[in-house]
Each structure stands twice: as structure tokens, then as C-alpha cells.
Design a protein around this motif. Structure first.
Motif, mmCIF file in Angstrom:
data_model
loop_
_atom_site.group_PDB
_atom_site.id
_atom_site.type_symbol
_atom_site.label_atom_id
_atom_site.label_comp_id
_atom_site.label_asym_id
_atom_site.label_seq_id
_atom_site.Cartn_x
_atom_site.Cartn_y
_atom_site.Cartn_z
ATOM 1 N N GLY A 161 8.184 2.065 7.664
ATOM 2 C CA GLY A 161 6.964 1.322 7.777
ATOM 3 C C GLY A 161 6.304 0.799 9.098
ATOM 4 O O GLY A 161 5.081 1.212 9.377
ATOM 5 N N SER A 181 -1.421 4.211 -1.485
ATOM 6 C CA SER A 181 -1.215 2.855 -1.648
ATOM 7 C C SER A 181 -0.273 2.194 -0.669
ATOM 8 O O SER A 181 -0.799 1.342 -0.187
ATOM 9 C CB SER A 181 -0.400 2.546 -3.081
ATOM 10 N N GLY A 182 0.714 2.953 -0.022
ATOM 11 C CA GLY A 182 1.464 2.311 0.891
ATOM 12 C C GLY A 182 0.745 2.429 2.105
ATOM 13 O O GLY A 182 0.706 1.455 2.976
ATOM 14 N N ARG A 215 -2.098 -0.227 2.156
ATOM 15 C CA ARG A 215 -1.514 -1.678 2.520
ATOM 16 C C ARG A 215 -1.239 -1.834 4.040
ATOM 17 O O ARG A 215 -1.428 -3.241 4.394
ATOM 18 C CB ARG A 215 -0.448 -1.825 1.607
ATOM 19 N N VAL A 261 6.145 5.862 2.755
ATOM 20 C CA VAL A 261 6.093 4.162 2.267
ATOM 21 C C VAL A 261 5.813 4.339 0.849
ATOM 22 O O VAL A 261 5.028 4.718 0.281
ATOM 23 C CB VAL A 261 4.711 3.711 3.157
ATOM 24 N N GLY A 262 6.793 3.390 0.325
ATOM 25 C CA GLY A 262 6.412 3.023 -1.061
ATOM 26 C C GLY A 262 7.548 3.616 -1.722
ATOM 27 O O GLY A 262 8.294 4.435 -1.115
ATOM 28 N N GLY A 318 3.257 1.324 -5.322
ATOM 29 C CA GLY A 318 3.771 1.261 -4.080
ATOM 30 C C GLY A 318 3.927 -0.269 -3.820
ATOM 31 O O GLY A 318 3.984 -1.205 -4.911
ATOM 32 N N PRO A 319 4.359 -0.777 -2.596
ATOM 33 C CA PRO A 319 4.798 -2.053 -2.177
ATOM 34 C C PRO A 319 3.658 -2.805 -2.227
ATOM 35 O O PRO A 319 2.505 -2.385 -1.696
ATOM 36 C CB PRO A 319 5.200 -1.883 -0.623
ATOM 37 N N VAL A 354 6.065 -5.084 4.909
ATOM 38 C CA VAL A 354 4.721 -4.539 5.301
ATOM 39 C C VAL A 354 4.203 -5.388 6.334
ATOM 40 O O VAL A 354 3.753 -4.874 7.410
ATOM 41 C CB VAL A 354 3.839 -4.234 3.998
#
Length: 411
Positions: free
Chosen positions: A17, A56-57, A60, A101-102, A109-110, A117
Motif C-alpha cells: 500500500g 476499490s483499493g 481508498r 491492494v485489497g 477491498g479494505p 491504508v
């Protein structure tokens, strides 16, 4: 002995990340250049479900960084040169890259408030050279500026190539900031300085205004006098500032892009760039037409892959291209022979292998400046000067040591 330089870039062992967050910030100048959302493709084909996870990751992290996150598309087909350059730098979805990511099993995702994050965004924002300081130029234009190194050390102003993001000169900042107070800025009118997108209002593009920016940056950081290290077209800005102000007490001019009339030849690249910039500077309509051509993926063919996302910045939108034509076009066509009155100690550096800016221009400048010495290196191309490799840093520091004899911070 010089102390170890700060790390320019992501530290070894950084989390996925954090590495992606750093890549997002490294491409932020392009992401914030226009009003539309950038598109990028994953590094390799992924399933639709995986694409949603990656998006999604990415979203974010981008939100945590305060950036307009790019839109992931399934394939690179139809993407512009700038979008391809950004996509390659982000490398989302690469097996060895932070684009992963995720959780592939979790389509959502996160969560944005996931500590990982938030921590990744924080580490990226505070990594060298840190966030910019926005300072006013003397005519009110806003400049994105950076400072690093001991505040009471001799000052060095790094003057980069016109229109290039700070990332292109960050290796010089890192190499010199262990011993010197190093400052730099990005070209006026070509970068978003507020929270929104776009470069703001048009600005004065004269050589005088661009050289005054160097002095304004010194003012903003409370520095009275400085050495100016100019690269490519930045050498013209540095020399112009030295010709108008004794606050520039020494110079080093690296691979300068000089206009010297019939006194020195130019490379094919210089002549082609002059023609291009003259065309796009005629008006927004001409810039828009040329932008369509320069947006083709083939534009990347002549660019170093690791630097393409910097080099493509002034070609990202028609408006940026128009302004770049005015700013850099002025630098490339102003007769620098009128500036060769500067009496400050000067190191002029070039290479016989520079096919971008003709070395004969640097030879002429060194011969006609009152207090200059020339170093013609046996190897090294134009872009290599921005890498700040150890032998180049050693040359710069040798000269700096000869012209700066004690720490100071003038006010």
C-alpha cells in the motif's frame, strides 16, 4: 565525508500500500492536470471481479492522499500516452507491485479507515522530499516549492527543466541535502497549486518572470544568497537570475539548452522542439490540434520508461501544452548572449554524448562568461544528468566546496 543522503523514493521493505501510495503521489501532477478522470489499465489482464477489488483499493488510497484516483479499465487499448505512462508507473495488479491492494476474496477491498491504508498514505506524504510549500512569486503567481537539508547550511537552488515535476530533480535534492540547504520549485502556471485540478490562471511566461521565481523562492524560505544549479532549460533561468541579482553568488549549469544565434549549432532535437513549441504557443486551437497527435501511444517510444510520467506532464492537456509552448518556447528562443555578463563563479557541464542539447552551446557559454570553467564529460546523455549519479554529485560538491566556505543563513 558527506553524510548519507535522504532516501529519494520508497524505502526497501515498504508495504504494498505504501509503494502504491508513493506511485500515486509521483504521478499526482498528471492526475490533477485536468478536469476529467484519468484511465489506467492493470499491469496484466485481470478478471472483472478482480478489477473491482483493485479499483476499490486504489480509490481508498487516492482519497486518503487527497488525489483524484484514476479509473481502472480492463485493457490499455484506446488510452492516451499520458494515461499509459501513469498506468505503467502505478503498475496496478502486478504480482510484484503494490497495486495488489485489497483482498481478492473481498470485493469491497479494505475500508478507508483501515490503519494500513491511513499509514500508507501518511508514509507516502511524508517521504522525501515531503509535501510542497506553496509560495507566491513576485507577480503573485503561485509556485509549488520544496526545501530540504540543514536550515543554516549554504543554500543551493536546483532549477529543473521547464514544465517537469519535482520528481525529475529529486535525486539532486537527496544527494545534496545532507550538506546543503537545497530548495527547488516547479514551473509557474503548469501545476495545480490548490486543492482542485488544473493549473489555475495564465501567468507571465517571460524569462524575466521565470528568473524572478528563483529569487522569490529564496525569499519564501528566508534565504539571502544561494548557489544556483540549473539543468537543461533551468540553466537559462539560473543564468538569467545571476545576471540580474548578486544574490546568486555562484552557478553550475548542466547540459544547458542555449539559444546563441549563429554562434553555436543546435541538435535536431532542439530544432524540432523549437518548431513544436512555436506552433502550440500560437493559440489554444493550435495546441489542441497538436495535443491530439502527441496523445498517441507512440509518443512514449522516445521517452525513458522510468521517467516518462514526468516527461509527459506538459503534454497532458491542450491547455498545459499551450502554456508549455509559451514558457519553454521563450526559454529556447531568448538569445542567451545577452546574459553572459554574469561574473559569478560558474561551472559549466556537458557531454559529447548529449544529443538533446548541443554541447557546443555549453562550450560557448563557458568561454564567454567572465568566471567560468568547463567540464566536458566523456560519457553521459542529457537525461542522465537528472539521475545525479555519484560521479556527477562528486563534481557538483567539489565545485560547491570551492565557492561556499562556511554555513550561513542570510535573512
Amino acid at each position: 565525508m558527506t553524510a548519507p543522503a535522504p532516501q529519494a523514493g520508497v524505502a526497501p521493505g515498504a508495504s504494498p500500500g505504501e509503494t502504491l501510495a508513493h506511485a500515486l503521489l509521483d504521478t499526482a501532477s498528471i492526475l490533477r492536470a485536468g478536469t476529467g478522470r484519468f484511465r489506467v489499465a492493470p499491469a496484466s489482464p485481470v478478471s472483472p471481479a478482480r478489477l473491482l477489488v483493485l479499483q476499490s483499493g486504489l480509490d481508498r488510497l487516492a482519497r486518503a492522499l487527497g488525489l483524484p484516483g484514476p479509473e481502472l479499465v480492463a485493457t490499455p487499448e484506446g488510452l492516451t500516452a499520458a494515461e499509459l505512462a501513469v498506468g505503467r508507473r502505478l503498475a496496478v495488479g502486478s504480482a510484484s507491485h503494490p497495486g495488489n491492494v485489497g483482498d481478492a476474496e473481498d470485493p469491497a477491498g479494505p475500508d478507508l479507515d483501515d490503519p494500513a491504508v491511513a499509514e500508507a498514505a501518511h508514509r507516502a506524504r511524508t517521504a522525501f522530499p515531503g509535501p510542497p510549500v506553496v509560495l507566491p512569486a513576485r507577480d503573485g503567481a503561485l509556485l509549488r516549492c520544496w526545501a530540504a537539508g540543514p536550515p543554516d547550511a549554504p543554500a543551493v537552488a536546483v532549477v529543473g527543466a521547464c514544465g517537469m515535476p519535482v520528481g525529475l530533480t529529486v535525486n539532486w535534492l537527496a544527494a545534496l541535502s545532507s550538506r546543503y540547504r537545497v530548495v527547488t520549485w516547479e514551473s509557474r502556471g503548469l501545476f495545480a497549486t490548490g486543492e482542485g485540478a488544473g493549473p489555475g490562471s495564465p501567468v507571465d511566461h517571460s524569462v524575466e518572470a521565470q528568473s524572478e521565481d528563483l529569487l522569490a523562492v529564496l525569499d519564501g524560505f528566508g534565504i539571502g544568497r544561494a548557489h544556483a544549479l540549473g539543468l537543461c532549460g533551468g540553466a537559462v533561468v539560473a543564468l538569467a537570475a545571476a545576471a540580474r541579482s548578486e544574490r546568486i553568488d555562484s552557478l553550475s549549469l548542466w547540459h544547458g539548452d542555449w539559444e546563441l544565434g549563429d554562434a553555436a549549432p543546435k541538435t535536431t532535437h532542439q530544432r524540432d522542439m523549437e518548431s513544436l513549441l512555436a506552433m502550440v504557443a500560437r493559440g489554444p486551437e493550435q495546441a489542441a490540434g497538436m495535443h491530439l497527435l502527441l496523445s498517441r501511444p507512440s509518443t512514449l517510444d522516445g521517452l525513458r520508461p522510468d521517467l516518462a510520467h514526468y516527461l509527459i506532464h506538459p503534454y497532458t492537456t491542450p491547455e498545459l501544452l499551450y502554456r508549455y509552448g509559451q514558457l519553454n518556447g521563450t526559454l529556447m528562443t531568448t538569445d542567451c548572449r545577452t546574459l553572459l555578463t554574469a561574473r559569478q563563479p560558474t561551472l559549466v557541464v556537458t557531454s559529447d554524448q548529449d544529443t538533446t542539447a548541443h554541447p557546443a552551446g555549453s562550450l560557448y557559454v563557458a568561454r564567454h562568461l567572465p568566471s567560468a570553467e568547463l567540464r566536458t564529460l566523456p560519457a553521459g546523455d542529457h537525461l542522465g544528468a537528472f539521475d545525479a549519479r555519484p560521479h556527477l554529485v562528486a563534481l557538483a560538491e567539489e565545485f560547491l566546496h570551492s565557492v561556499t566556505d562556511h554555513p550561513r543563513k542570510d535573512t
